[in-house]
Design a protein around this motif. Structure first.
Motif, PDB file in Angstrom:
ATOM      1  N   VAL A 207     -39.631  31.467   2.742  1.00 58.01           N
ATOM      2  CA  VAL A 207     -39.899  30.296   2.718  1.00 58.01           C
ATOM      3  C   VAL A 207     -39.713  29.397   3.970  1.00 58.01           C
ATOM      4  O   VAL A 207     -40.453  28.665   4.504  1.00 58.01           O
ATOM      5  CB  VAL A 207     -39.517  29.680   1.446  1.00 58.01           C
ATOM      6  N   LEU A 208     -38.422  29.530   4.555  1.00 58.18           N
ATOM      7  CA  LEU A 208     -38.006  28.726   5.453  1.00 58.18           C
ATOM      8  C   LEU A 208     -38.744  29.249   6.837  1.00 58.18           C
ATOM      9  O   LEU A 208     -38.712  28.232   8.052  1.00 58.18           O
ATOM     10  CB  LEU A 208     -36.412  29.018   5.850  1.00 58.18           C
ATOM     11  N   SER A 209     -39.206  30.392   6.884  1.00 61.65           N
ATOM     12  CA  SER A 209     -39.742  30.862   8.344  1.00 61.65           C
ATOM     13  C   SER A 209     -41.299  30.412   8.071  1.00 61.65           C
ATOM     14  O   SER A 209     -41.980  30.445   9.383  1.00 61.65           O
ATOM     15  CB  SER A 209     -39.739  32.412   8.313  1.00 61.65           C
ATOM     16  N   LEU A 210     -41.894  29.781   7.202  1.00 65.47           N
ATOM     17  CA  LEU A 210     -43.410  29.444   7.168  1.00 65.47           C
ATOM     18  C   LEU A 210     -43.498  28.194   8.178  1.00 65.47           C
ATOM     19  O   LEU A 210     -44.583  28.565   8.863  1.00 65.47           O
ATOM     20  CB  LEU A 210     -43.772  28.923   5.751  1.00 65.47           C
ATOM     21  N   PRO A 211     -42.741  27.375   8.289  1.00 65.17           N
ATOM     22  CA  PRO A 211     -43.055  26.278   9.259  1.00 65.17           C
ATOM     23  C   PRO A 211     -43.022  27.183  10.825  1.00 65.17           C
ATOM     24  O   PRO A 211     -44.005  26.510  11.653  1.00 65.17           O
ATOM     25  CB  PRO A 211     -41.704  25.393   9.195  1.00 65.17           C
ATOM     26  N   PHE A 212     -42.047  27.860  10.895  1.00 67.32           N
ATOM     27  CA  PHE A 212     -42.088  28.460  12.299  1.00 67.32           C
ATOM     28  C   PHE A 212     -43.253  29.456  12.593  1.00 67.32           C
ATOM     29  O   PHE A 212     -44.107  29.477  13.648  1.00 67.32           O
ATOM     30  CB  PHE A 212     -40.980  29.566  12.495  1.00 67.32           C
ATOM     31  N   SER A 213     -43.843  30.036  11.524  1.00 66.62           N
ATOM     32  CA  SER A 213     -45.074  30.683  11.505  1.00 66.62           C
ATOM     33  C   SER A 213     -46.316  29.888  12.031  1.00 66.62           C
ATOM     34  O   SER A 213     -47.285  30.029  12.749  1.00 66.62           O
ATOM     35  CB  SER A 213     -45.277  31.412  10.238  1.00 66.62           C
ATOM     36  N   ILE A 214     -46.219  28.614  11.385  1.00 68.45           N
ATOM     37  CA  ILE A 214     -47.465  27.771  11.620  1.00 68.45           C
ATOM     38  C   ILE A 214     -47.286  27.132  13.157  1.00 68.45           C
ATOM     39  O   ILE A 214     -48.154  26.913  13.646  1.00 68.45           O
ATOM     40  CB  ILE A 214     -46.967  26.379  10.633  1.00 68.45           C
ATOM     41  N   VAL A 215     -46.100  26.868  13.523  1.00 64.93           N
ATOM     42  CA  VAL A 215     -45.869  26.493  14.994  1.00 64.93           C
ATOM     43  C   VAL A 215     -46.416  27.840  15.773  1.00 64.93           C
ATOM     44  O   VAL A 215     -47.212  27.370  16.851  1.00 64.93           O
ATOM     45  CB  VAL A 215     -44.314  26.552  15.477  1.00 64.93           C
ATOM     46  N   CYS A 216     -46.417  28.818  15.328  1.00 68.00           N
ATOM     47  CA  CYS A 216     -47.065  30.002  16.235  1.00 68.00           C
ATOM     48  C   CYS A 216     -48.669  29.894  16.122  1.00 68.00           C
ATOM     49  O   CYS A 216     -49.247  30.568  16.972  1.00 68.00           O
ATOM     50  CB  CYS A 216     -46.583  31.502  15.771  1.00 68.00           C
ATOM     51  N   ILE A 217     -49.099  29.376  15.028  1.00 68.51           N
ATOM     52  CA  ILE A 217     -50.499  29.378  14.997  1.00 68.51           C
ATOM     53  C   ILE A 217     -50.944  28.269  15.638  1.00 68.51           C
ATOM     54  O   ILE A 217     -52.004  28.300  16.609  1.00 68.51           O
ATOM     55  CB  ILE A 217     -51.062  29.160  13.359  1.00 68.51           C
ATOM     56  N   VAL A 218     -50.138  27.032  15.538  1.00 70.29           N
ATOM     57  CA  VAL A 218     -50.823  25.884  16.348  1.00 70.29           C
ATOM     58  C   VAL A 218     -50.633  25.879  17.694  1.00 70.29           C
ATOM     59  O   VAL A 218     -51.603  25.750  18.499  1.00 70.29           O
ATOM     60  CB  VAL A 218     -49.877  24.535  15.758  1.00 70.29           C
ATOM     61  N   ARG A 219     -49.431  26.680  18.182  1.00 75.96           N
ATOM     62  CA  ARG A 219     -49.210  26.916  19.828  1.00 75.96           C
ATOM     63  C   ARG A 219     -49.131  28.212  20.069  1.00 75.96           C
ATOM     64  O   ARG A 219     -48.041  28.747  19.931  1.00 75.96           O
ATOM     65  CB  ARG A 219     -48.149  25.827  20.358  1.00 75.96           C
ATOM     66  N   PRO A 220     -50.179  29.103  20.035  1.00 73.92           N
ATOM     67  CA  PRO A 220     -50.179  30.531  20.277  1.00 73.92           C
ATOM     68  C   PRO A 220     -49.264  30.802  21.408  1.00 73.92           C
ATOM     69  O   PRO A 220     -49.130  32.046  21.304  1.00 73.92           O
ATOM     70  CB  PRO A 220     -51.573  30.877  20.484  1.00 73.92           C
ATOM     71  N   HIS A 221     -48.929  30.201  22.378  1.00 68.53           N
ATOM     72  CA  HIS A 221     -48.134  30.790  23.409  1.00 68.53           C
ATOM     73  C   HIS A 221     -46.609  30.464  23.427  1.00 68.53           C
ATOM     74  O   HIS A 221     -46.071  30.683  24.530  1.00 68.53           O
ATOM     75  CB  HIS A 221     -48.956  30.275  24.776  1.00 68.53           C
ATOM     76  N   VAL A 222     -46.199  29.792  22.370  1.00 67.77           N
ATOM     77  CA  VAL A 222     -44.787  29.577  22.307  1.00 67.77           C
ATOM     78  C   VAL A 222     -44.107  30.746  22.178  1.00 67.77           C
ATOM     79  O   VAL A 222     -44.382  31.699  21.436  1.00 67.77           O
ATOM     80  CB  VAL A 222     -44.627  28.666  21.084  1.00 67.77           C
TER      81      VAL A 222
END
Lengths: 220, 220
Positions: B122-137
């Protein structure tokens, strides 16, 4: 003379900075031959990237050393579990007087899992050497990462399955009426516990290898 | 007008192709302002890289969907194991008439491990969203990869420990005089087996997430 020098530069360039610097000549295919601007940039970026290649080589050497340590731990776990059997010199309340790993399915699985891990580690050494010799190779490193991840699961499952049986053998469980057997098979239990610890160390090294491969993959 | 246009190009460029295209202006700091050669190359490479960013975005979306599936599997495993207890309506050869997960330490560990995995997912979902929004992070993805690797080990160990006890409960072991208890606690055994299967599915999804993150890290 000029064209051969340029092709030599490009050949180095394919290994060092594959993605970025090829494209200018592709998109500017007509003009790329005439002006020498992009190749000069290539030479400077190549020089700037050299320390990064050395850093990757260091990661590769560390990877190799960790694999040799893991071979030691995995072989120790396999051999300790596989060769341990204890025959009791006296009668007990049990009908069984000899304990060995194949009495319990979890221990058999443990031996198989650690044997596979040992074999895989030996076979992975050439790929690890490839990653040292050519630090920018992606395929070998990705293959190692995928197989290392599978091995994390394999060794951890073997170690955990054996650990839960060892715990039961040490302490028993009054709720299910399973008695502790380590009073009788003391030597057997101690050696099996040692094998479980060695297998957990192997699993930890595998986890570290996965992270190491990912860090090395990060910037090609 | 010309300088503002150029800075706009550079701002896009920082997000898209951070490593390769900044260096020409750095190494040629004196001359970089005067000739417009490098910025033109920047624009063309940016256009050529757009599909690669889209591909990474697809990987990120797949990562997010897999995480939601893993939350389902981990929560199912935790809840099934945590809520299962069976009270027998009749006397048996055992002194115990009720079976629940906290009778066996391996099952307690299973519940804790799967609970931690659910919370982490559950806590990793925001990080996963970050990886969608900014694919090169890179940072968020590497963090997810490291923690996913730890979770592979955690869920696999919990599932394997519980599985070896479930196997023992189903079949018993004549060598150690441990009797099967699933004749008495049939319903309990079936639900526990289901929880173990759900936990192994969670571990498989975690392994897949590790490989997916590694593939996405491959080329920044």
């Amino acid at each position: 003379m000029d064209s051969s020098q340029k092709s030599g530069e490009m050949a180095i360039n394919i290994n060092e900075t594959k993605s970025a610097e090829i494209k200018p000549t592709k998109t500017k295919s007509g003009k790329g031959k005439s002006d020498l601007g992009p190749p000069i940039i290539v030479a400077t970026t190549k020089a700037a990237r050299d320390p990064k290649g050395g850093w990757k080589r260091g990661v590769g050497i560390f990877d190799f050393i960790l694999r040799i340590a893991a071979i030691g731990a995995a072989l120790a776990a396999t051999a300790t579990m596989g060769t341990t059997d204890q025959t009791l010199p006296f009668f007990t309340q049990f009908l069984q007087f000899q304990a060995s790993y194949d009495d319990l399915p979890a221990f058999t699985y443990f031996v198989i899992a650690n044997g596979i891990a040992s074999a895989y580690l030996v076979l992975s050494l050439p790929f690890s050497i490839v990653c040292i010799v050519r630090p920018h190779v992606v395929g070998a490193r990705l293959l190692l990462l995928i197989l290392d991840t599978v091995m994390v699961a394999l060794t951890t499952s073997g170690a955990a399955a054996a650990a839960s049986i060892v715990y039961l053998a040490h302490n028993g469980n009054p709720n299910t009426n399973w008695n502790a057997i380590c009073q009788q098979f003391n030597d057997f239990c101690q050696r099996v516990s040692g094998a479980v610890v060695a297998s957990f160390i192997t699993a930890l090294i595998f986890m570290f290898l996965v992270v190491l491969s990912a860090v090395a993959l990060r910037r090609n």
